[in-house]
Each structure stands twice: as structure tokens, then as C-alpha cells.
Design a protein around this motif. Sequence first.
Motif, PDB file in Angstrom:
ATOM      1  N   LEU A 405      -4.967   3.953  -0.021  1.00  0.00           N
ATOM      2  CA  LEU A 405      -3.326   3.826  -0.287  1.00  0.00           C
ATOM      3  C   LEU A 405      -2.741   3.169   0.778  1.00  0.00           C
ATOM      4  CD1 LEU A 405      -3.442   7.723  -1.363  1.00  0.00           C
ATOM      5  CD2 LEU A 405      -3.590   5.412  -3.022  1.00  0.00           C
ATOM      6  N   LYS A 406      -2.926   3.654   2.021  1.00  0.00           N
ATOM      7  CA  LYS A 406      -2.038   3.210   3.118  1.00  0.00           C
ATOM      8  C   LYS A 406      -2.387   1.636   3.351  1.00  0.00           C
ATOM      9  CE  LYS A 406      -1.443   4.303   8.163  1.00  0.00           C
ATOM     10  NZ  LYS A 406      -2.169   3.159   8.736  1.00  0.00           N
ATOM     11  N   ALA A 407      -3.539   1.280   3.085  1.00  0.00           N
ATOM     12  CA  ALA A 407      -3.933  -0.232   3.335  1.00  0.00           C
ATOM     13  C   ALA A 407      -3.090  -1.197   2.200  1.00  0.00           C
ATOM     14  CB  ALA A 407      -5.362  -0.869   3.234  1.00  0.00           C
ATOM     15  N   ASN A 408      -3.051  -0.683   0.877  1.00  0.00           N
ATOM     16  CA  ASN A 408      -2.417  -1.170   0.132  1.00  0.00           C
ATOM     17  C   ASN A 408      -0.986  -1.158   0.300  1.00  0.00           C
ATOM     18  OD1 ASN A 408      -1.939  -2.480  -2.433  1.00  0.00           O
ATOM     19  ND2 ASN A 408      -2.561  -0.660  -3.576  1.00  0.00           N
ATOM     20  N   GLY A 409      -0.460  -0.090   0.570  1.00  0.00           N
ATOM     21  CA  GLY A 409       1.188  -0.329   1.134  1.00  0.00           C
ATOM     22  C   GLY A 409       1.343  -1.073   1.972  1.00  0.00           C
ATOM     23  N   GLU A 410       0.502  -1.224   3.262  1.00  0.00           N
ATOM     24  CA  GLU A 410       0.769  -2.209   4.004  1.00  0.00           C
ATOM     25  C   GLU A 410       0.582  -3.734   3.728  1.00  0.00           C
ATOM     26  OE1 GLU A 410      -0.944   0.637   7.656  1.00  0.00           O
ATOM     27  OE2 GLU A 410      -2.081  -1.014   7.471  1.00  0.00           O
ATOM     28  N   LEU A 411       0.055  -3.841   2.688  1.00  0.00           N
ATOM     29  CA  LEU A 411       0.002  -5.167   2.015  1.00  0.00           C
ATOM     30  C   LEU A 411       1.362  -5.363   1.388  1.00  0.00           C
ATOM     31  CD1 LEU A 411      -3.563  -5.451   0.391  1.00  0.00           C
ATOM     32  CD2 LEU A 411      -3.002  -6.427   2.361  1.00  0.00           C
ATOM     33  N   ALA A 412       1.742  -4.580   0.480  1.00  0.00           N
ATOM     34  CA  ALA A 412       3.161  -4.828  -0.033  1.00  0.00           C
ATOM     35  C   ALA A 412       4.157  -4.936   1.019  1.00  0.00           C
ATOM     36  CB  ALA A 412       3.485  -3.270  -0.741  1.00  0.00           C
ATOM     37  N   VAL A 413       4.279  -4.271   2.275  1.00  0.00           N
ATOM     38  CA  VAL A 413       5.117  -4.467   3.267  1.00  0.00           C
ATOM     39  C   VAL A 413       5.048  -5.939   3.764  1.00  0.00           C
ATOM     40  CG1 VAL A 413       6.045  -3.694   5.495  1.00  0.00           C
ATOM     41  CG2 VAL A 413       5.482  -1.961   3.448  1.00  0.00           C
ATOM     42  N   ARG A 414       3.763  -6.356   3.949  1.00  0.00           N
ATOM     43  CA  ARG A 414       3.665  -7.958   4.638  1.00  0.00           C
ATOM     44  C   ARG A 414       4.116  -8.765   3.691  1.00  0.00           C
ATOM     45  NH1 ARG A 414      -2.108  -8.667   6.126  1.00  0.00           N
ATOM     46  NH2 ARG A 414      -1.615 -10.820   6.244  1.00  0.00           N
ATOM     47  N   THR A 415       4.206  -8.503   2.399  1.00  0.00           N
ATOM     48  CA  THR A 415       4.851  -9.557   1.429  1.00  0.00           C
ATOM     49  C   THR A 415       6.198  -9.326   1.250  1.00  0.00           C
ATOM     50  OG1 THR A 415       4.470  -8.174  -0.546  1.00  0.00           O
ATOM     51  CG2 THR A 415       2.610  -9.463  -0.018  1.00  0.00           C
TER      52      THR A 415
END
Length: 561
Positions: A405-415
Motif C-alpha cells: 500500500l505504501k509503495a503504491n501511494g508513493e508512486l501516486a505522489v511521484r506522478t
Amino acid sequence: MSRTHPELRTPPPLPDGGLRVIALGGLGEIGRNMTVFEHAGKLLIVDIGVLFPEEHQPGIDVILPDFSSIRDRLDDVVAIVLTHGHEDHIGGVPYLLRERADIPLVGSKLTLAFIEAKLKEHKIRPVTVEVAEEDLVDFGPFGLEFLAVNHSIPDALAVAIRTSAGLVLHTGDFKMDQFPLDRRITDLRGFARLGEEGVDLFLTDSTNAEVPGFTTSEGELVPAIEKVFRTAPRRVIVSSFASHVHRIQQVLDQAHAHGRKVAFVGRSMVRNMGIARDLGYLNVPDGLVVDMKVLEKLPANQVCLVCTGSQGEPMAALSRMANRDHVIRITEGDTVLLASSLIPGNENAIYRVINELTRWGANVVHKGNAKVHVSGHASAGELVYCYNLVQPRNVMPVHGEWRHLKANGELAVRTGVHPKGVVIAEDGFAVDLVDGRVRISGKVPAGNVYVDGQTVGGATEAHLKDRRNLAEEGVITVVAIVDADTGLLAEPPDFLARGFVHDEKTFDAVVPLVEKALAKAAEEGVGGATQLEQLISRAVGQWAHRTYRRSPLVIPIVIDA
Ligand SMILES: [Zn+2]
């Protein structure tokens, strides 16, 4: 990204015009996916899955989401949308329909066929609404639109949910295989179109968010599977998920090309492949699939068996073959192909099966030594693509353990999604979308509900603790006959032990301790059987711990003389 508070309370009523999203399962775990959407007084459920127990949950068949927060609102549920036919998305449906049977089940043709077969075993005839990609259907205040997504089972759908609070896009499980066997690719054009319209909340599959790059195509498994069939000197025994229609299609194609006949083994494999074939999702050349009785008469190099048990499940065909507990006997020169994933938590069981099969003379081909499996979930690269296409205002990663979940959230922030718009929630957290913003407003019960034989919810964490205790520490039963007048022992107590290492003298040392505890109770006027049992239990428990550093379960029985 917003972090969470453990001391959350029951959420307040939802503000008018708002949308509440509560995942009752699937956050912080892989399995029992279930999301409840509330809007304008009505509820929409997306998926009701089960989670399979781990070794620390002995005797449990499956684990369900906790329905208690919606139990007195079942009349408000307008539909259950099923994104695809995997157990961790549909396995819990029979248990909710037991409480209200006429909630419409909304899904694609194959998904509904799988759930209907399962419900038949539960003697439930559901109300169903079949949908396909690009369909638009309204249920109460929820306007639904379905989009094709590609996954490790055919006919999977993402669902867009339009409400006056905003537009939600829920991917379900998905990946972006550009060359799937059925040519049905994830509808990125649809994702982009919804992005243009403005997605207010994007719920995305986190399972592979930590895996860099792109998930490889199912088609890339062809060489390794072909090699197995080309080189196997004797029988080929394939184990896979009973729902992985495309993987089994590849196996059938290679068996056909190399002059082998195929038999399906195991109830769920036979049932699902029958359904997939009847509905046209599995292409079976005439005469390829035969009965076991026919197969047994063929030379070994013309035989292929397709069975369940790729996760080392003890009752499934492959484990029983490994344990010599199945009519199919593994012999020298057989090839076993494990064309499947290795789900975390199942490693020990799977490697045990691989070792046993090898010991009986089989050559075992698995994802550890050949390219015979690809994941059904989008890797980080695919998720980034989706974020860039959809450009959601808010993101709620779903389907995954914490790290996913955390990794996925970080991807969203990076975009470019604002960190405040990324909500990492736990099971039971109420995530409210009001005026285009998300916030966590409270928490409802969302613990594990255990199915144990015919009981649902009867087994508790305390029962499981007792079971683990029994398995690891053993049990001591103390039978004490107590004089009703004096409150003292009428004769020396009897000890019965199982799983606790002892000899005939072991318990001699405990007798005076029990005597002493009872004498003290008599002196203080404590006399009820239950209280005396507690005292005996404590005395024996303390002795076992002090003397042996063990904590057996102590069962005291006090009988009046
Ligand atoms: Zn799935």
C-alpha cells in the motif's frame, strides 16, 4: 500521505452529498477483499472475498470480512459488484447472501458462472445482473460503468462509480499485459477518458507496487512450457490455480501439439474448466480431454494430468500425490510442472511438496527453476502509467500488505498526486470524500471472522490461542475429588497429560501444591467449584512454568465427594 490514528472511533453520520468508502478487508493483507461505498443512504459493495488461514490459525477453513458494521443496513445494499472470479474476491459472497439472499450480484459472464456454481453448493440461488465492459448500469444513487481489465483470470472488470460526490474508479485486480491470450487488454483509453472527466478517487491494486518495471506477458511462458512437453520422457502432471484459464489453455495447447491426452483432476479444476469450456473461454480441441480411465491405458509419454494444489494445500491432489495418498502414484521419470505463483505464507508447504515429489523420482519444474509463471498484477511501471493517464485527485491504494500500500501511494505522489490526497487506510477505516477531498472520519469493526467447519464466527482469537498452546505445550487435566464439608482433597488428585513430557513420578511434586491451594481456599471460605478450579489451574500452571519452562493448557475438574 496521511498516516492513521489507532484510537479512531465510530464515524459520524456521512455529510449530505458525501461518499464514504470502507474496506472491510484487503488492506494490510492479501485476500478477503471487500469495499463498501455509502452514498445518499444506500450501500454498494465491491467484492466479498475470503482469506486463507496461515499456520498460526490451526483448524480454520477460511477467514471472512466482518459484516457487523453493515448487518443492520442490509436492506440499504443496492448491489454487490464482483470484479472477477478469484476466491479472494468472491469467496465470501455465500456468507453475506445467507443473511439477505436477494442482493443483486453484478459481474461479467465468467465471474457470475463461477459464483453461481459456488452458491449452488450453498443451496443459494442468487439474483444476478450480467454486465460486460463498456456497460452502464444504475443501482440506486450509484451510476456504474464497467471497463475491461486484464488479470490472471479472464473477463475481469474495473468499475467506475458516479455519484453526486464525485467519480470513483476501482481497478479491481489488474495488469496491463499487451499480448494476452484472449487479446482483451486493459482499457487504458477508457481510463484516460475517465481521467478527462475527472476522477475524484482512484482505488488501485497494490499487490505488485514494489516490483519495478512491467509484469511480463503470459505469452512469454510459451518456450518454457513447450520445453516441458517436448522433453518429458513420461507423464506430465501440471498443477495450477483452478481459475487460471489462460495458463491451462497454454498447457492444453502444448499437450495437443505434442500428442498427449489430458485429464482434469480435483473437484474445483473439473468444475471450473467445464464452465470455462462451456462459455467459450477455454478452447479444447476435440478428443484432447479424456476421462482418467481412458488416460490410464495410454503410454506414459502420451499422458498429461492437470490438477489443483499448486500452493501445497494439504487436501489438494498434488499434496496427496506427494504423500502417496492419491490414486495417481508419482514414479521415476514423471515431470511435475507447477505453473503458478508462490503466495507468501505458503512457501514451507510448497517446498515440502516439491521435495516429496522429487524424492519419488519426479522432475519438478517451477517458477524457481524455469519461466513458467507470470504475475496477474500490475507492477510499479504499469501503476505509474495509470496515474499519469487518470491524473486522479485522490488515491486510495487497495489489495495489499502494508509495504504494498505504501509503495503504491508513493508512486501516486511521484506522478504528482498531492500527498494529502493519498490515503493509506486500514481495514474498517471510513474514508470520506466530501467536496472533492478525502479524510479518515472513523473506524468500524473489521477483524477476522473465522469459518471453522460449519460454524461462522464461532471460533475466536482465544480459541486459536488455545489451539496453538495445545499444539506447542500440551495439556494437563487435573481431577480433584473434594470433600464438600471440609473443602479439602478427599483423595490424591489424578493427572492426565497429552503432549506434555512426563513420567509416572512427574506429578508427585504437584500434589502438595494442589493440597496447599485448597487448604488456603478452605481457610478463606472460598468454596465454589469454579473458583477452586481456577486455583488448581493457577497452581499447576505456575509449577509447570517454574519447573519445566512450559505453559501447558491446564484443565481442572473439581468433583464433590
Ligand atoms: Zn484476482
